[in-house]
Design a protein around this motif. Structure first.
Motif, short mmCIF file in Angstrom:
data_model
loop_
_atom_site.label_atom_id
_atom_site.label_comp_id
_atom_site.label_asym_id
_atom_site.label_seq_id
_atom_site.Cartn_x
_atom_site.Cartn_y
_atom_site.Cartn_z
N LEU A 188 -21.54 -36.98 52.42
CA LEU A 188 -22.37 -37.97 53.09
C LEU A 188 -23.62 -38.26 52.27
N PRO A 189 -24.14 -39.49 52.35
CA PRO A 189 -25.41 -39.78 51.67
C PRO A 189 -26.54 -38.99 52.31
N ARG A 190 -27.38 -38.37 51.48
CA ARG A 190 -28.47 -37.54 52.00
C ARG A 190 -29.78 -38.14 51.54
N LYS A 191 -30.18 -39.25 52.15
CA LYS A 191 -31.40 -39.94 51.75
C LYS A 191 -32.57 -39.45 52.61
N THR A 192 -33.57 -38.90 51.94
CA THR A 192 -34.79 -38.47 52.62
C THR A 192 -35.99 -38.97 51.82
N ILE A 193 -37.09 -39.18 52.51
CA ILE A 193 -38.29 -39.64 51.83
C ILE A 193 -38.80 -38.59 50.86
N PHE A 194 -38.87 -37.35 51.32
CA PHE A 194 -39.34 -36.26 50.47
C PHE A 194 -38.13 -35.53 49.89
N GLY A 195 -37.50 -36.16 48.95
CA GLY A 195 -36.31 -35.59 48.33
C GLY A 195 -35.82 -36.49 47.21
N LEU A 196 -34.63 -36.21 46.71
CA LEU A 196 -34.09 -36.99 45.60
C LEU A 196 -33.68 -38.38 46.07
N PRO A 197 -34.16 -39.43 45.40
CA PRO A 197 -33.66 -40.78 45.70
C PRO A 197 -32.20 -40.89 45.30
N GLU A 198 -31.50 -41.86 45.86
CA GLU A 198 -30.10 -42.05 45.52
C GLU A 198 -29.96 -42.65 44.12
N GLU A 199 -28.78 -42.49 43.57
CA GLU A 199 -28.47 -43.06 42.26
C GLU A 199 -28.12 -44.53 42.46
N ALA A 200 -29.10 -45.43 42.26
CA ALA A 200 -28.89 -46.85 42.52
C ALA A 200 -29.86 -47.68 41.69
N THR A 201 -29.46 -48.92 41.42
CA THR A 201 -30.32 -49.82 40.65
C THR A 201 -31.28 -50.60 41.54
N PRO B 171 -44.40 -42.60 39.40
CA PRO B 171 -43.58 -42.95 40.56
C PRO B 171 -43.85 -44.36 41.09
N PHE B 172 -45.00 -44.93 40.79
CA PHE B 172 -45.36 -46.23 41.34
C PHE B 172 -45.05 -47.39 40.39
N PHE B 173 -44.56 -47.08 39.18
CA PHE B 173 -44.23 -48.12 38.21
C PHE B 173 -42.74 -48.20 37.88
N LEU B 174 -42.02 -47.12 38.07
CA LEU B 174 -40.59 -47.14 37.75
C LEU B 174 -39.87 -48.18 38.61
N LYS B 175 -38.88 -48.84 38.04
CA LYS B 175 -38.30 -50.02 38.69
C LYS B 175 -37.16 -49.70 39.65
N THR B 176 -36.38 -48.69 39.36
CA THR B 176 -35.17 -48.45 40.16
C THR B 176 -35.19 -47.05 40.79
N LYS B 177 -34.35 -46.90 41.78
CA LYS B 177 -34.22 -45.59 42.42
C LYS B 177 -33.64 -44.57 41.45
N SER B 178 -32.76 -45.01 40.57
CA SER B 178 -32.19 -44.09 39.59
C SER B 178 -33.26 -43.55 38.66
N GLN B 179 -34.20 -44.40 38.26
CA GLN B 179 -35.29 -43.94 37.41
C GLN B 179 -36.18 -42.94 38.13
N LEU B 180 -36.45 -43.20 39.41
CA LEU B 180 -37.22 -42.25 40.20
C LEU B 180 -36.49 -40.91 40.31
N ARG B 181 -35.18 -41.00 40.50
CA ARG B 181 -34.37 -39.78 40.62
C ARG B 181 -34.42 -38.97 39.32
N SER B 182 -34.27 -39.65 38.19
CA SER B 182 -34.30 -38.95 36.90
C SER B 182 -35.66 -38.30 36.67
N PHE B 183 -36.72 -39.02 37.01
CA PHE B 183 -38.06 -38.45 36.85
C PHE B 183 -38.24 -37.21 37.72
N LEU B 184 -37.83 -37.31 38.98
CA LEU B 184 -38.04 -36.19 39.90
C LEU B 184 -37.23 -34.97 39.48
N LEU B 185 -36.01 -35.19 39.03
CA LEU B 185 -35.20 -34.05 38.56
C LEU B 185 -35.85 -33.38 37.37
#
Length: 642
Positions: free
Chosen positions: A144-157, A224-238
């Motif tokens: 199941l998709p596990r989308k939370t605000i304080f957690g890893l963003p989904e892999e998406a553009t 976190p406030f300049f990256l364009k996509t959720k995938s980029q946020l995810r990569s940064f957070l990891l």
């Protein structure tokens, strides 16, 4: 874990976790022999405890309202819940519980509660989630998709909303900042080592690089406030999590500090350097998090705006230079930070390499026949493991006779356990870790009676050796094919094709990708070994070290067992039998930590002829027991497999 779903069962479950467990933790905190200053005060602690309690209570209500059930693993909710507080945190109940532990410990100024119980509860929550809840959710609800605000963003553009950006900012920096400030608060002790090398001591303090030193807060904080996509946020957070996690762990494991060089400020930048020193400290220096965050930022900005890559890396280089030039960090601090970020950034490459090497080792079975007698090549790893254990324990004033008695009794315990728990017509000489553990404890009892050495001190010496012994011994498990994992995806799995392996002969899983549980165990044992060594360096009581071995090894085994796939392992109430034994190990560890002991476990380096002889005899015995057999015999104890 699913038992009779009667009202009585639910009532007893609630009583146990809502009354008995908290009471037990209160008792444990009172008994722990820990004397350290506790960070925070009653006001901060009360706020943290109240926030934690509300988070627990409201999350339980969400489970009842949306999940149509209770927060009980034995009686799980009917529906998957991703609303309410579960849209903010993946595990809000456990998050709130850990807040409560830390907050109450601050209010009570309980060192045992803050420095032992709170981190242990955090680790046990992770163990419960990784070792039972996540596999159970996957089994009941699928992926199941596990989308939370304080957690890893989904892999998406898709472009992230502001709440997701804020959530990544908090997730990346707030936990790290809390741990960083904790190490600053704890300061340094007499055994800490200065990382400033002799050639650095007389370097001048430069003031102008402070401009670059201070720029890190914008360089990484704005990401976190300049990256364009959720995938980029995810990569940064990891990358941020991996880098910060490794760095904080190194703060704990390595008692290093960086002594700032004295200087007289000439400009306002110099005054600012002194101000920063006044609110910082030398203890949280190795590795340098200024360098870590600058490199994380350079990697991320370069992926986001690659045409400016030279600028990003130049800025990271100047920040790194400023750390040394302003005398905040040593060269060693900066170099280690580079290693940390490289490891975090190349984690997939490193993992793939380790998987490839593991698979080669797993299929490397070779044997030598001498008549009816067989010597298997993995016997070398069993012998090395036993010899290493004896070598380490011998450095802590343990008598040679005690070393041999404990080694032999541990070997005998492992053999007997394997016979009664795992033996079968196809498996006449299996071994069991818990049998070896019990056998070793019995051997220590005999040695204590005969030679009068302190039982706790002897147990502490072997506890310090045990993780390293088991880590090396797991190489033998890879070749033998025991302790193997369940079927998984190709990315996580290694394949066994050697016909002699227990994976092929006993479990009938030839060629299928299996979780590399032996490698998981090696990693966990290395971590446990470093933690116990750090406790010993900090003059922790022998009983605390022994108890933490039981607790940490139990938590690691609980997780590991969830991904093991040996056909002969029994399942009891939805848990593998060794998960129940891991729980027993944790409980036993708690009991051991409160034992009052004035014994000291002193390092007395020794590699005399008697020690060498004990290493040889022990290594040969374990090599024979775990890697040499009579393959054509059906007599009990005669063969390992086949």
């Amino acid at each position: 874990m699913e038992v009779n779903s009667s009202f009585l069962g639910k009532f007893l479950y609630a009583v146990f976790f809502c009354m008995i467990v908290p009471a037990g933790l209160y008792w444990w905190a009172l008994q722990l022999p820990v004397t350290l200053p506790v960070v925070g005060n009653a006001l901060i602690g009360s706020a943290l405890a109240i926030i934690g309690f509300l988070l627990v209570a409201l999350s339980m209500f969400d489970l009842w309202r949306y999940g149509e059930g209770l927060p009980m693993n034995a009686y799980p909710p009917k529906n998957f819940v991703d609303r309410g507080w579960y849209s903010l945190f993946r595990h809000p109940i456990y998050t709130g519980f850990c807040f409560c532990c830390a907050g109450i410990s601050m209010v009570a100024q309980s060192a045992g509660g803050f420095y032992v119980i709170t981190p242990v509860m955090f680790i046990l929550c992770i163990a419960l989630v990784a070792g039972y809840e996540e596999p159970d959710l996957l089994k009941r609800f699928g992926k199941l998709p596990r989308k939370t605000i304080f957690g890893l963003p989904e892999e998406a553009t898709a472009q992230p909303v502001i709440a997701e950006r804020f959530g990544v900012f908090v997730s990346a920096f707030v936990p790290w900042f809390a741990m960083y400030e904790l190490f600053i608060y704890m300061g340094i002790d007499h055994y800490y080592i200065n990382t400033i090398l002799p050639f650095e001591e007389n370097w001048p303090v430069l003031e102008w690089p402070e401009v670059f030193y201070a720029s890190i807060y914008f360089f990484v904080g704005l990401l976190p406030f300049f990256l364009k996509t959720k995938s980029q946020l995810r990569s940064f957070l990891l990358l941020a999590w991996w880098s910060a996690g490794i760095g904080i762990f190194m703060f704990f494991v390595f008692p290093f500090y960086s002594a700032p060089r004295a200087f007289v400020p000439q400009t306002w930048l110099g005054e600012f350097i002194l101000y920063e020193r006044s609110i910082d400290g030398p203890s949280a220096a190795f590795p340098s998090f200024h360098v870590i965050w600058s490199l994380v930022a350079a990697v991320t900005w370069s992926a986001f705006i690659p045409r400016w890559r030279v600028i990003w890396w130049w800025l990271a280089g100047m920040i790194t230079f400023s750390c040394i030039a302003t005398a905040v960090h040593s060269v060693a601090d900066a170099v280690m930070a580079m290693i940390v970020v490289w490891t975090a950034a190349k984690r997939n490459t490193v993992w793939t390499y380790l998987q490839r090497r593991s698979e080669q080792l797993a299929n490397s079975w070779r044997e030598i026949r001498i008549g009816k007698f067989r010597i298997i090549n993995h016997s070398i790893y069993a012998g090395l493991a036993a010899g290493l254990g004896i070598l380490i324990a011998a450095q802590f004033s343990i008598r040679i006779e005690v070393l041999l008695i404990t080694s032999f009794s541990s070997l005998a315990g492992g053999v007997l356990w394997g016979q009664f728990v795992e033996g079968s017509p196809r498996l006449l000489r299996p071994f069991g870790y818990y049998g070896a553990l019990l056998g070793g404890l019995a051997g220590l009892s005999i040695a204590h009676i005969v030679y009068g050495q302190s039982y706790v001190a002897m147990a502490c010496a072997f506890a310090l050796a045990a993780p390293w012994t088991q880590a090396v011994g797991r190489l033998r498990c890879m070749v033998q094919g025991c302790c193997h994992g369940t079927v998984t995806s190709g990315q996580w799995g290694i394949r066994y094709i050697n016909e002699h392996s227990r994976v092929c002969k006993v479990s009938d899983l030839k060629g299928k990708p299996l979780h590399n549980t032996q490698l998981y165990s090696i990693f966990s044992n290395i971590i446990i070994g470093l933690v116990l060594l750090r406790l010993w360096v900090a003059d922790a009581s022998p009983s605390l070290i022994v108890g933490m071995y039981f607790i940490l090894s139990g938590a690691a085994r609980f997780i590991e067992e969830a991904y093991r796939g040996e056909a002969q392992t029994k399942i009891i109430a939805k848990l593998r039998i060794y998960q129940w034994l891991a729980i027993a190990s944790i409980v036993a560890g708690v009991a051991v930590t409160v034992i009052q002991s004035s014994d000291q476990v002193l390092l007395t380096p020794s590699f005399s002829f008697p020690v060498a002889l004990a290493i040889f005899v022990s290594a040969l015995s374990w090599a024979f027991g775990m890697g040499m057999d009579f393959p054509n015999s059906n007599v009990r104890f005669s063969r390992l497999t086949g």
